[in-house]
Design a protein around this motif. Structure first.
Motif, PDB file in Angstrom:
ATOM      1  N   ILE A 140       0.570  -1.378   0.154  1.00  0.00           N
ATOM      2  CA  ILE A 140       0.503  -0.460   0.133  1.00  0.00           C
ATOM      3  C   ILE A 140       0.172   0.817  -0.654  1.00  0.00           C
ATOM      4  CG2 ILE A 140      -1.660   1.293   1.330  1.00  0.00           C
ATOM      5  CD1 ILE A 140      -2.747  -0.920   0.306  1.00  0.00           C
ATOM      6  N   SER A 141       0.777   2.157  -0.805  1.00  0.00           N
ATOM      7  CA  SER A 141       1.836   3.029  -1.130  1.00  0.00           C
ATOM      8  C   SER A 141       1.519   4.437   0.368  1.00  0.00           C
ATOM      9  CB  SER A 141       1.094   4.626  -1.723  1.00  0.00           C
ATOM     10  OG  SER A 141       0.026   4.793  -1.755  1.00  0.00           O
ATOM     11  N   ASP A 142       2.974   4.596   0.486  1.00  0.00           N
ATOM     12  CA  ASP A 142       2.899   5.298   1.758  1.00  0.00           C
ATOM     13  C   ASP A 142       1.767   7.041   1.476  1.00  0.00           C
ATOM     14  OD1 ASP A 142       4.636   4.225   2.105  1.00  0.00           O
ATOM     15  OD2 ASP A 142       5.682   5.158   1.738  1.00  0.00           O
ATOM     16  N   TYR A 172      -4.969   7.676   5.491  1.00  0.00           N
ATOM     17  CA  TYR A 172      -5.799   6.981   6.413  1.00  0.00           C
ATOM     18  C   TYR A 172      -5.293   6.891   8.238  1.00  0.00           C
ATOM     19  CZ  TYR A 172      -8.731   4.446   3.040  1.00  0.00           C
ATOM     20  OH  TYR A 172     -10.131   4.455   2.530  1.00  0.00           O
ATOM     21  N   ALA A 173      -3.835   7.597   7.910  1.00  0.00           N
ATOM     22  CA  ALA A 173      -3.178   7.746   9.310  1.00  0.00           C
ATOM     23  C   ALA A 173      -3.850   8.724  10.046  1.00  0.00           C
ATOM     24  CB  ALA A 173      -1.522   7.469   9.390  1.00  0.00           C
ATOM     25  N   GLY A 206      -6.701   8.297  11.965  1.00  0.00           N
ATOM     26  CA  GLY A 206      -6.179   7.003  13.135  1.00  0.00           C
ATOM     27  C   GLY A 206      -6.192   5.741  12.018  1.00  0.00           C
ATOM     28  N   ALA A 207      -7.055   5.496  11.063  1.00  0.00           N
ATOM     29  CA  ALA A 207      -6.852   3.914  10.595  1.00  0.00           C
ATOM     30  C   ALA A 207      -5.080   3.609  10.369  1.00  0.00           C
ATOM     31  CB  ALA A 207      -7.407   3.930  10.045  1.00  0.00           C
ATOM     32  N   GLU A 208      -5.124   2.263  10.024  1.00  0.00           N
ATOM     33  CA  GLU A 208      -3.842   1.468  10.101  1.00  0.00           C
ATOM     34  C   GLU A 208      -4.547   0.478   9.221  1.00  0.00           C
ATOM     35  OE1 GLU A 208      -2.291   1.698  13.465  1.00  0.00           O
ATOM     36  OE2 GLU A 208      -3.266   0.027  14.051  1.00  0.00           O
ATOM     37  N   LEU A 209      -2.603   0.160   8.507  1.00  0.00           N
ATOM     38  CA  LEU A 209      -2.955  -1.466   7.593  1.00  0.00           C
ATOM     39  C   LEU A 209      -2.836  -2.437   8.449  1.00  0.00           C
ATOM     40  CD1 LEU A 209      -2.732  -2.280   4.691  1.00  0.00           C
ATOM     41  CD2 LEU A 209      -0.419  -2.521   5.429  1.00  0.00           C
ATOM     42  N   ALA A 242      -7.300  -1.935  -3.838  1.00  0.00           N
ATOM     43  CA  ALA A 242      -7.364  -1.434  -5.485  1.00  0.00           C
ATOM     44  C   ALA A 242      -7.082   0.372  -5.148  1.00  0.00           C
ATOM     45  CB  ALA A 242      -8.239  -1.424  -6.428  1.00  0.00           C
ATOM     46  N   GLU A 243      -5.934   1.375  -5.347  1.00  0.00           N
ATOM     47  CA  GLU A 243      -5.950   2.217  -4.881  1.00  0.00           C
ATOM     48  C   GLU A 243      -6.790   3.517  -5.864  1.00  0.00           C
ATOM     49  OE1 GLU A 243      -1.954   3.894  -3.818  1.00  0.00           O
ATOM     50  OE2 GLU A 243      -1.538   1.787  -2.571  1.00  0.00           O
TER      51      GLU A 243
END
Length: 354
Positions: A292-294, A300-301, A304-307, A329-330
């Motif tokens: 997943i791209s930076d 998402y960070a 407040g979300a993370e991989l 799919a981005e």
């Protein structure tokens, strides 16, 4: 079932199977379920065509596709109609109908259209209003869904998880109880246990029959508690899944979500599901291991979300076979790639059939 990591590369060697007629059940809610249905739809014959007819992106492998959809939404347009008409929330059901529609152009765009002005109409989806009108005309919400599906020429059947007018309740980490899906989602506390109010909700007989006859069953992707676990609180559905003959596939989310799954790994998502189903219900787990791209990670960070960590060894220790690969799919937002996910689900059905 013995656990092992299997390749995620979609092969669809099923082209060599004569007269395939797989029966598929997909359970969930929100954008996750509609995404998956768009991918599976490509393997369902045209409503006016025969089983041997051609499909858009692959062979016609699915003879019966059923979506089992959560019905506990109490916010937005669905929430307003639920209060005004004392009916089930139509939003997730509408999204599934649009995803399965024969032609996702004008009429499906119309169903998705949300009014931007008008004192009474602003915020309402046309599709939600359409279902509400049919429900009032027929006096039967189930019949309204069937008629709307016929108008959209859906390549599949859509079943509410229950016809009971239930609300969600959650016991939180601080010991408090929060009522209503919207309030649960907004809470800053982590969810410990999810419940229905009233606690007993009957399933549709068609749902139990579809699960019993399915060649493959999927749960996810979607919000852990308010899209997935919700369906498992309906009486009889966990037991039907536990005794199902077809393989059961958990499609893991890509990112965590606020209080629903913050900091949870892929295996911990499954543990929460098992705790509410009160039994193991998965044979496979489809887990993204693609990059997943930076840029997306940071976006998402900021929310407040993370991989989600793909802790494959821990999933295998639960007796679940992992299907790993690039399923993301981005775009403006991160979504599952519906075509790759659907192809892998059908590969599972093919393997089981053999």
């Amino acid at each position: 079932m013995n656990s092992s990591v299997v390749s995620s590369t979609p092969t669809l060697t099923s082209a060599r199977i004569e007269r395939p007629n797989f029966r598929v059940v997909a359970m969930g809610g929100g954008t996750g379920l509609s995404m998956l249905l768009r991918g599976l739809k490509e393997y369902v014959p045209s409503v006016s065509g025969a089983l041997t007819g051609s499909c858009e992106n692959g062979p016609c492998l699915i003879s019966h596709l059923a979506a089992v959809v959560t019905v506990t939404d109490d916010g937005g347009s669905s929430g307003k109609l639920r209060k005004d008409f004392n009916m089930l929330p139509p939003g997730d059901l509408r999204n599934c109908m649009v995803a399965l529609s024969e032609d996702e152009h004008l009429i499906s765009q119309l169903f998705r259209h949300r009014f931007r002005t008008g004192k009474e109409l602003e915020g309402h989806s046309f599709g939600n209003l359409f279902v509400a009108a049919l429900a009032e005309m027929t006096g039967d919400f189930g019949q309204a869904i069937k008629l709307a599906a016929e108008i959209l020429a859906t390549r599949g059947h859509i079943y509410p998880a229950t016809y009971a007018n239930v609300a969600l309740m959650a016991r939180m980490a601080d010991g408090s109880t929060v009522s209503g899906e919207t309030n649960i989602t907004k809470s800053r506390e982590s969810i410990v246990e999810l419940m229905l109010d009233p606690p007993v909700a009957e399933p549709l007989p068609e749902t139990l029959e579809a699960i019993a006859q399915a060649d493959v069953i999927t749960i996810g992707p979607g919000s852990l508690y308010t899209s997935l676990i919700t369906n498992l609180l309906v009486k009889g559905i966990p037991e039907a899944l536990a005794s199902a003959q077809g393989p059961r596939v958990y499609i893991a989310n890509l990112m965590t979500q606020a209080n629903e799954s913050l900091h949870l790994t892929a295996s911990e998502h499954i543990e929460r599901i098992y705790a509410h189903a009160r039994q193991p219900i998965f044979d496979y787990a489809l887990v993204n291991t693609g990059t997943i791209s930076d840029t997306i990670r940071q976006r998402y960070a900021d929310e407040g979300a993370e991989l989600i960590q793909a802790d494959i060894e821990r999933i295998e220790a639960m007796g679940i076979r992992c299907i790993t690969g690039d399923f993301a799919a981005e775009g403006d937002v991160l979504r599952h790639a519906s075509n790759r996910v659907a192809a892998c689900v059908l590969d599972v059905a093919i393997e089981a059939k053999r």
